[in-house]
Write a protein that holds these residues in place. Sequence first.
Motif, PDB file in Angstrom:
ATOM      1  N   ALA A 125       0.826  -1.206   0.000  1.00 30.48           N
ATOM      2  CA  ALA A 125       0.000   0.000   0.000  1.00 30.48           C
ATOM      3  C   ALA A 125       0.859   1.255   0.000  1.00 30.48           C
ATOM      4  N   ILE A 126       2.010   1.183   0.645  1.00 31.30           N
ATOM      5  CA  ILE A 126       2.921   2.328   0.633  1.00 31.30           C
ATOM      6  C   ILE A 126       3.439   2.568  -0.781  1.00 31.30           C
ATOM      7  N   ALA A 127       3.707   1.473  -1.496  1.00 30.01           N
ATOM      8  CA  ALA A 127       4.207   1.590  -2.872  1.00 30.01           C
ATOM      9  C   ALA A 127       3.115   2.009  -3.845  1.00 30.01           C
ATOM     10  N   ASP A 128       1.868   1.678  -3.547  1.00 30.37           N
ATOM     11  CA  ASP A 128       0.753   2.012  -4.434  1.00 30.37           C
ATOM     12  C   ASP A 128      -0.367   2.630  -3.606  1.00 30.37           C
ATOM     13  N   PRO A 129      -0.422   3.954  -3.491  1.00 32.05           N
ATOM     14  CA  PRO A 129      -1.419   4.637  -2.646  1.00 32.05           C
ATOM     15  C   PRO A 129      -2.866   4.297  -2.991  1.00 32.05           C
ATOM     16  N   ARG A 130      -3.122   3.782  -4.197  1.00 28.30           N
ATOM     17  CA  ARG A 130      -4.491   3.416  -4.551  1.00 28.30           C
ATOM     18  C   ARG A 130      -5.023   2.283  -3.678  1.00 28.30           C
ATOM     19  N   LEU A 131      -4.122   1.557  -3.051  1.00 28.60           N
ATOM     20  CA  LEU A 131      -4.533   0.441  -2.202  1.00 28.60           C
ATOM     21  C   LEU A 131      -4.934   0.878  -0.802  1.00 28.60           C
ATOM     22  N   PHE A 132      -4.641   2.132  -0.451  1.00 28.79           N
ATOM     23  CA  PHE A 132      -4.862   2.588   0.921  1.00 28.79           C
ATOM     24  C   PHE A 132      -6.311   2.472   1.384  1.00 28.79           C
ATOM     25  N   PRO A 133      -7.321   2.868   0.593  1.00 28.53           N
ATOM     26  CA  PRO A 133      -8.704   2.755   1.087  1.00 28.53           C
ATOM     27  C   PRO A 133      -9.075   1.326   1.472  1.00 28.53           C
ATOM     28  N   GLY A 134      -8.697   0.374   0.630  1.00 28.03           N
ATOM     29  CA  GLY A 134      -9.002  -1.018   0.945  1.00 28.03           C
ATOM     30  C   GLY A 134      -8.262  -1.498   2.178  1.00 28.03           C
ATOM     31  N   GLU A 135      -7.013  -1.047   2.316  1.00 27.33           N
ATOM     32  CA  GLU A 135      -6.230  -1.445   3.484  1.00 27.33           C
ATOM     33  C   GLU A 135      -6.809  -0.869   4.762  1.00 27.33           C
ATOM     34  N   LEU A 136      -7.338   0.343   4.682  1.00 25.46           N
ATOM     35  CA  LEU A 136      -7.960   0.963   5.852  1.00 25.46           C
ATOM     36  C   LEU A 136      -9.136   0.132   6.318  1.00 25.46           C
ATOM     37  N   VAL A 137      -9.989  -0.284   5.391  1.00 22.68           N
ATOM     38  CA  VAL A 137     -11.158  -1.086   5.743  1.00 22.68           C
ATOM     39  C   VAL A 137     -10.734  -2.434   6.309  1.00 22.68           C
ATOM     40  N   GLN A 138      -9.746  -3.063   5.673  1.00 24.43           N
ATOM     41  CA  GLN A 138      -9.336  -4.402   6.086  1.00 24.43           C
ATOM     42  C   GLN A 138      -8.695  -4.403   7.471  1.00 24.43           C
ATOM     43  N   ARG A 139      -7.972  -3.361   7.802  1.00 24.95           N
ATOM     44  CA  ARG A 139      -7.237  -3.313   9.057  1.00 24.95           C
ATOM     45  C   ARG A 139      -7.976  -2.578  10.176  1.00 24.95           C
ATOM     46  N   TRP A 140      -9.144  -2.039   9.890  1.00 26.52           N
ATOM     47  CA  TRP A 140      -9.898  -1.305  10.899  1.00 26.52           C
ATOM     48  C   TRP A 140     -10.330  -2.267  12.005  1.00 26.52           C
ATOM     49  N   PRO A 141     -10.003  -2.000  13.276  1.00 27.63           N
ATOM     50  CA  PRO A 141     -10.344  -2.940  14.349  1.00 27.63           C
ATOM     51  C   PRO A 141     -11.827  -2.907  14.666  1.00 27.63           C
ATOM     52  N   ASN A 142     -12.399  -4.071  14.923  1.00 28.86           N
ATOM     53  CA  ASN A 142     -13.803  -4.071  15.292  1.00 28.86           C
ATOM     54  C   ASN A 142     -13.959  -3.572  16.732  1.00 28.86           C
ATOM     55  N   ALA A 143     -15.201  -3.399  17.157  1.00 28.69           N
ATOM     56  CA  ALA A 143     -15.473  -2.764  18.440  1.00 28.69           C
ATOM     57  C   ALA A 143     -14.912  -3.554  19.617  1.00 28.69           C
ATOM     58  N   ILE A 144     -14.973  -4.880  19.547  1.00 28.68           N
ATOM     59  CA  ILE A 144     -14.487  -5.707  20.652  1.00 28.68           C
ATOM     60  C   ILE A 144     -12.968  -5.617  20.757  1.00 28.68           C
ATOM     61  N   ARG A 145     -12.303  -5.834  19.646  1.00 27.89           N
ATOM     62  CA  ARG A 145     -10.843  -5.792  19.656  1.00 27.89           C
ATOM     63  C   ARG A 145     -10.332  -4.419  20.093  1.00 27.89           C
ATOM     64  N   ALA A 146     -10.921  -3.362  19.571  1.00 34.21           N
ATOM     65  CA  ALA A 146     -10.459  -2.013  19.890  1.00 34.21           C
ATOM     66  C   ALA A 146     -10.669  -1.689  21.363  1.00 34.21           C
ATOM     67  N   THR A 147     -11.816  -2.077  21.918  1.00 32.77           N
ATOM     68  CA  THR A 147     -12.090  -1.779  23.317  1.00 32.77           C
ATOM     69  C   THR A 147     -11.125  -2.520  24.229  1.00 32.77           C
ATOM     70  N   ALA A 148     -10.888  -3.798  23.943  1.00 30.89           N
ATOM     71  CA  ALA A 148      -9.941  -4.561  24.755  1.00 30.89           C
ATOM     72  C   ALA A 148      -8.525  -4.018  24.589  1.00 30.89           C
TER      73      ALA A 148
END
Length: 390
Positions: A323-346
């Motif tokens: 994603a660093i090499a190809d900025p077009r991948l950033f939106p998808g990477e953001l969604v894929q790596r976004w922590p869900n509510a349980i993981r983030a709270t813990a």
Amino acid sequence: MIVSQKYSSPRLHDGALLATVLAGTWREEPPPPAIAAKQLSRLAPLLIGSGTAGFVWRSMSRDAALKAAEGAPELRNAHHHFAIQASVKGESLEALATEFSAAGLEPLVFKGWAIARYYAAPHLRPFGDLDLCAPPGRHAEAAALLGKHISGTLRHDKQGLVHLPNNFQVEMSSGFAATVDLHADLKKYRCPSLAAVYGRSIPVRLSGGTVRVPALEDHLRLAILHFLRHGGWRPLWLTDIAAMLESATGDFNWDLCLGEEPHVRRWIACILQLAGDLLGARIEHVPTSSRIADMPRWIAKTVLNEWRAPFAARQAVRPLGDAIADPRLFPGELVQRWPNAIRATADRDGPFDASTRLPYQLASYTASAWGRVARTFAGPAATLVENDKV
């Protein structure tokens, strides 16, 4: 109990159906799945992908209509596959115990193989790595022993994963191979000192030596904290918790399991309640003081949403460098790596209450993103494994 009636959102429907199918499957006499054959066919890929197909087939095979459903042959094959794999990996653990015994070591084995012992049909609970801790003060000896038997590296470059130094792929003199995750301690599971857990552990005699498994109080706590650390996304993990919960007898020490931190006690109590709500686990023996009357709805919704994706999909994480090499991948990477509510709270040590989860998710994502960037520029050797396989 049909969970799908309570969580009727189309987005959660498959996750709710999966919970309905898994209800009671760990028991000696599992109930037949309370769904139609057409629904079971739809769920087959999720059951196989999540590692639950083995014991689901055991319960559904008693129903002629379900056995004849489209997708049933795949579930039956998965049932056989998991049983064979469990046998092979069990023999690998036997061989490993022989090696440790020769060195005067009794390792502590947890998760995977050790949790399968709480199922009526333990050979149908799949596991990958063997998770071990050496006896207190003897980690270096155990690492050196495993280091003598390394048979290869554990790199998964296509998935962007590089295992830590304490992951070993070993081959014993008997010819059996195993992938071993040797933990130095249990801090990431918020367990008490390794010495305390080891001191309460239970010896299990194998043909070539003795291993130890955590006492049920420690093991249930560990399983729940592991479930929270990973956002509850694998159905197998909540089934584990349900099986362990129903194994708790009258002398079970609830205070030991729940611990002393009030917010962590509530975390654990919420997941015990979740096992009852989603999987029908019997929770009558849980003390009234540890029961949850105000269960936040976002917990179950988060879990059911996560259960819509097979386990295999979780392993396919693109290297951040792409994603660093190809900025077009950033939106998808953001969604894929976004922590869900349980993981983030813990992750941020937050409370399980009715407040919005967004602040915890933002804080968790920011901290994790900075860590990933630092590791990416530090090189592959610094990359951490983010997914447990067991």
